[in-house]
Design a protein around this motif. Structure first.
Motif, PDB file in Angstrom:
ATOM      1  N   TRP A  36       0.959  -0.628  -0.062  1.00 18.21           N
ATOM      2  CA  TRP A  36       0.036  -0.256   0.096  1.00 18.21           C
ATOM      3  C   TRP A  36       0.975   0.979   0.107  1.00 18.21           C
ATOM      4  O   TRP A  36       1.808   1.441   1.273  1.00 18.21           O
ATOM      5  N   ARG A  38       0.714   5.996  -0.897  1.00 17.04           N
ATOM      6  CA  ARG A  38      -0.086   7.126  -0.365  1.00 17.04           C
ATOM      7  C   ARG A  38       0.443   7.790  -1.176  1.00 17.04           C
ATOM      8  O   ARG A  38       1.760   8.280  -0.921  1.00 17.04           O
ATOM      9  N   ARG A  45       4.938   9.877  -4.122  1.00 16.32           N
ATOM     10  CA  ARG A  45       4.549   8.738  -3.541  1.00 16.32           C
ATOM     11  C   ARG A  45       5.120   7.501  -2.497  1.00 16.32           C
ATOM     12  O   ARG A  45       6.034   8.002  -2.626  1.00 16.32           O
ATOM     13  N   VAL A  48       3.676   2.784   3.248  1.00 13.35           N
ATOM     14  CA  VAL A  48       2.857   2.478   3.838  1.00 13.35           C
ATOM     15  C   VAL A  48       2.708   1.861   4.256  1.00 13.35           C
ATOM     16  O   VAL A  48       2.696   1.492   5.372  1.00 13.35           O
ATOM     17  N   ASP A  89      -2.926  11.833   7.459  1.00 16.28           N
ATOM     18  CA  ASP A  89      -2.927  10.256   6.626  1.00 16.28           C
ATOM     19  C   ASP A  89      -3.396  10.437   5.077  1.00 16.28           C
ATOM     20  O   ASP A  89      -4.168   9.939   4.839  1.00 16.28           O
ATOM     21  N   TYR A  93      -4.717   6.705  -2.028  1.00 14.19           N
ATOM     22  CA  TYR A  93      -3.822   5.488  -1.521  1.00 14.19           C
ATOM     23  C   TYR A  93      -3.808   4.534  -2.563  1.00 14.19           C
ATOM     24  O   TYR A  93      -5.488   3.805  -3.110  1.00 14.19           O
ATOM     25  N   CYS A  95      -2.641   0.596  -4.059  1.00 15.46           N
ATOM     26  CA  CYS A  95      -2.221  -1.108  -3.676  1.00 15.46           C
ATOM     27  C   CYS A  95      -1.311  -0.923  -4.720  1.00 15.46           C
ATOM     28  O   CYS A  95      -1.953  -1.139  -5.959  1.00 15.46           O
TER      29      CYS A  95
END
Length: 128
Positions: A36, A38, A45, A48, A89, A93, A95
């Protein structure tokens, strides 16, 4: 070829929780290391959390103790449980997936470059 679709993002108050899901199509999901990442507006980028094909996990320091990555190979899905969310946060996000072999089954990857497949992202916004 692997296609990844993220879901579960949204707007949440600081201190709240969200669970992101990433559903993978294609074969041999269990042989992929997953990650993951973000990206916030105007920022690069960033990593995470990652999980190896054997199930070992690693989190970025900024989310340790708050976020948990897990995978369900029967459902071809990787999750990111996010607790105690903070305004910082807030980000899109993503993957990502990287194929592994028996030799690299315990590896996780905390940089974007090793990952070959990426989802389109899901937005997480944490309000004060």
């Amino acid at each position: 070829q692997v296609q990844l679709v993220e879901s579960g993002g949204g707007l949440v108050q600081a201190g709240g929780s969200l669970r992101l899901s990433c559903a993978a199509s294609g074969r041999s999901f269990s042989s992929y290391a997953m990650g993951w990442f973000r990206q916030a507006p105007g920022k690069e980028r960033e990593f995470v959390a990652g999980i190896s094909s054997s199930g070992g996990t690693h989190n970025a320091d900024s989310v340790k103790g708050r976020f948990t990555i897990s995978r369900d190979n029967a459902k071809n899905t990787v999750y990111l449980q996010m607790n105690s969310l903070k305004p910082e946060d807030t980000a899109n996000y993503y993957c990502a997936a990287k194929s592994t072999t028996y030799v690299t089954r315990d590896y996780y990857y905390n940089a974007a470059s090793p990952y070959k497949y990426w989802g389109q992202g899901t937005q997480v916004t944490v309000s004060t």
